[in-house]
Motif scaffolding. Structure first.
Motif, short mmCIF file in Angstrom:
data_model
loop_
_atom_site.label_atom_id
_atom_site.label_comp_id
_atom_site.label_asym_id
_atom_site.label_seq_id
_atom_site.Cartn_x
_atom_site.Cartn_y
_atom_site.Cartn_z
N ASN A 65 31.13 154.70 14.19
CA ASN A 65 31.21 153.75 13.09
C ASN A 65 30.90 154.35 11.71
N GLN A 66 30.21 155.49 11.68
CA GLN A 66 29.83 156.05 10.38
C GLN A 66 30.24 157.51 10.21
N LEU A 67 29.84 158.37 11.14
CA LEU A 67 30.10 159.80 10.96
C LEU A 67 31.59 160.13 11.05
N ASP A 68 32.25 159.61 12.06
CA ASP A 68 33.69 159.87 12.22
C ASP A 68 34.50 159.35 11.03
N PRO A 69 34.29 158.09 10.62
CA PRO A 69 35.05 157.60 9.46
C PRO A 69 34.79 158.41 8.19
N TYR A 70 33.54 158.85 8.02
CA TYR A 70 33.22 159.67 6.84
C TYR A 70 34.05 160.95 6.86
N LEU A 71 34.05 161.66 7.97
CA LEU A 71 34.78 162.92 8.05
C LEU A 71 36.29 162.71 7.89
N THR A 72 36.79 161.61 8.41
CA THR A 72 38.21 161.31 8.28
C THR A 72 38.59 161.10 6.82
N ARG A 73 37.69 160.52 6.03
CA ARG A 73 37.94 160.31 4.61
C ARG A 73 37.85 161.62 3.81
N LYS A 74 36.95 162.49 4.23
CA LYS A 74 36.59 163.62 3.39
C LYS A 74 37.31 164.93 3.71
N VAL A 75 37.67 165.16 4.95
CA VAL A 75 38.23 166.47 5.32
C VAL A 75 39.47 166.31 6.18
N SER A 76 40.19 167.41 6.32
CA SER A 76 41.33 167.44 7.23
C SER A 76 40.80 167.70 8.63
N ARG A 77 40.78 166.67 9.46
CA ARG A 77 40.26 166.84 10.82
C ARG A 77 41.11 167.85 11.58
N ASP B 270 27.30 167.17 0.02
CA ASP B 270 27.23 165.70 -0.11
C ASP B 270 26.01 165.18 0.65
N GLN B 271 25.12 164.50 -0.07
CA GLN B 271 23.90 164.00 0.55
C GLN B 271 24.19 162.94 1.61
N GLU B 272 25.28 162.18 1.42
CA GLU B 272 25.63 161.17 2.44
C GLU B 272 25.91 161.83 3.78
N PHE B 273 26.63 162.93 3.74
CA PHE B 273 26.92 163.66 4.98
C PHE B 273 25.63 164.18 5.62
N GLU B 274 24.77 164.75 4.81
CA GLU B 274 23.51 165.25 5.34
C GLU B 274 22.69 164.13 5.97
N ASN B 275 22.69 162.97 5.32
CA ASN B 275 21.93 161.84 5.86
C ASN B 275 22.50 161.39 7.22
N LEU B 276 23.81 161.34 7.33
CA LEU B 276 24.43 160.93 8.59
C LEU B 276 24.11 161.92 9.72
N VAL C 270 24.43 172.79 11.27
CA VAL C 270 25.02 172.14 10.10
C VAL C 270 23.95 171.81 9.06
N LEU C 271 22.82 171.28 9.51
CA LEU C 271 21.75 170.94 8.57
C LEU C 271 21.17 172.18 7.89
N SER C 272 21.30 173.32 8.55
CA SER C 272 20.75 174.55 7.95
C SER C 272 21.60 175.05 6.79
N VAL C 273 22.83 174.53 6.64
CA VAL C 273 23.72 175.01 5.57
C VAL C 273 24.09 173.92 4.58
N THR C 274 23.54 172.70 4.73
CA THR C 274 23.82 171.66 3.73
C THR C 274 22.92 171.87 2.51
N GLY C 275 23.38 171.36 1.39
CA GLY C 275 22.60 171.48 0.16
C GLY C 275 23.49 171.45 -1.06
N PRO C 276 22.90 171.43 -2.26
CA PRO C 276 23.69 171.32 -3.49
C PRO C 276 24.65 172.49 -3.71
N GLU C 277 24.28 173.68 -3.25
CA GLU C 277 25.13 174.85 -3.47
C GLU C 277 25.36 175.57 -2.14
N PRO C 278 26.24 175.04 -1.29
CA PRO C 278 26.45 175.66 0.03
C PRO C 278 27.11 177.03 -0.09
#
Length: 237
Positions: A159-171, A195-201, A77-85
């Motif tokens: 507490n962080q990664l799961d809630p983020y994904l639930t907000r952002k994508v269709s699980r 999204d840099q927040e996702f990469e940070n998590l 996942v980290l290998s494909v994150t960035g401003p222009e995926p």
């Protein structure tokens, strides 16, 4: 005047010595029997401990593989994150599987019945090998160190990664069950990859997962050392 009867000192001494010898012999037999029973008990406990740690080695290898799979998914996942995926990668089945995998966590729950029974009953001293006894005494705290690291990874995910994904994508569309099928919402994975927040998590979970795997290496070495000490104690007996 009547002559005083002679005291048979030699006979009294011989009888006294016989009594003393018989008492000492009885004590010796009792001590030998007690020592033999303790030895047999120790050998039986050593066999039980070896079986318990053997099972724990298998459980450890299984859980280590689970964490290694999470690590591989994180790195992908980290290998494909960035401003222009890459849009092709963003909608690929491989990425969906990887994102689902990084939301998982695992815990190592070793068997400790034999060791706990020894410790709680105060019978750990039956182990005659000092190095083995010390290793057994330190084992629970080493397991606790790993458990704490696994809890940190679990808390980050829950507490962080799961809630983020639930907000952002269709699980449902990231990983769906065949009996239910895909949903009508877009997964929009390209959005979270940019999204840099996702990469940070995900990067935070990377560090925690690496720490967990280091603890697994420590426990793997410790189990091997304990089983070696058990084998040596059994042979010495």
């Amino acid at each position: 005047m009547a002559e005083s009867p002679k005291i048979p000192w030699p006979r009294i001494l011989a009888e006294g010595m016989a009594i003393i010898v018989s008492i000492l012999f009885a004590f010796g037999i009792d001590a030998w029997w007690t020592a033999r029973q303790l030895h047999l008990d120790e050998q039986d406990i050593l066999r039980q401990l070896d079986a318990e740690f053997g099972t724990n080695a298998v459980l450890l290898a299984e859980r280590r593989l689970n964490h290694a799979e999470i690590l591989a998914a994180i790195k992908f996942v980290l290998s494909v994150t960035g401003p222009e995926p890459d849009q092709t990668v963003a909608e690929s089945p491989e990425l969906k599987v990887a994102i689902d995998r990084i939301t998982r966590w695992w815990t190592y729950d070793p068997q400790m019945g034999v060791l706990a029974g020894l410790t709680q009953s105060g019978r750990l001293s039956i182990i005659s090998s000092d190095p083995l006894r010390n290793a057994l005494a330190s084992w629970p705290s080493m397991v606790q160190d790993l458990a704490e690291d696994e809890v940190f990874a679990q808390q980050l995910t829950a507490n962080q990664l799961d809630p983020y994904l639930t907000r952002k994508v269709s699980r449902r569309n990231v990983v769906h069950h065949e009996s239910v099928g895909e949903g009508r919402f877009h997964s929009e994975l390209a959005g979270i990859l940019a999204d840099q927040e996702f990469e940070n998590l995900v990067h935070l979970k990377l560090g925690l997962t690496l720490g967990v795997l280091e603890e697994y290496d420590v426990l793997e070495s410790e189990i091997s050392a304990v089983r070696t000490l058990i084998a040596q104690a059994s042979e010495a007996g």
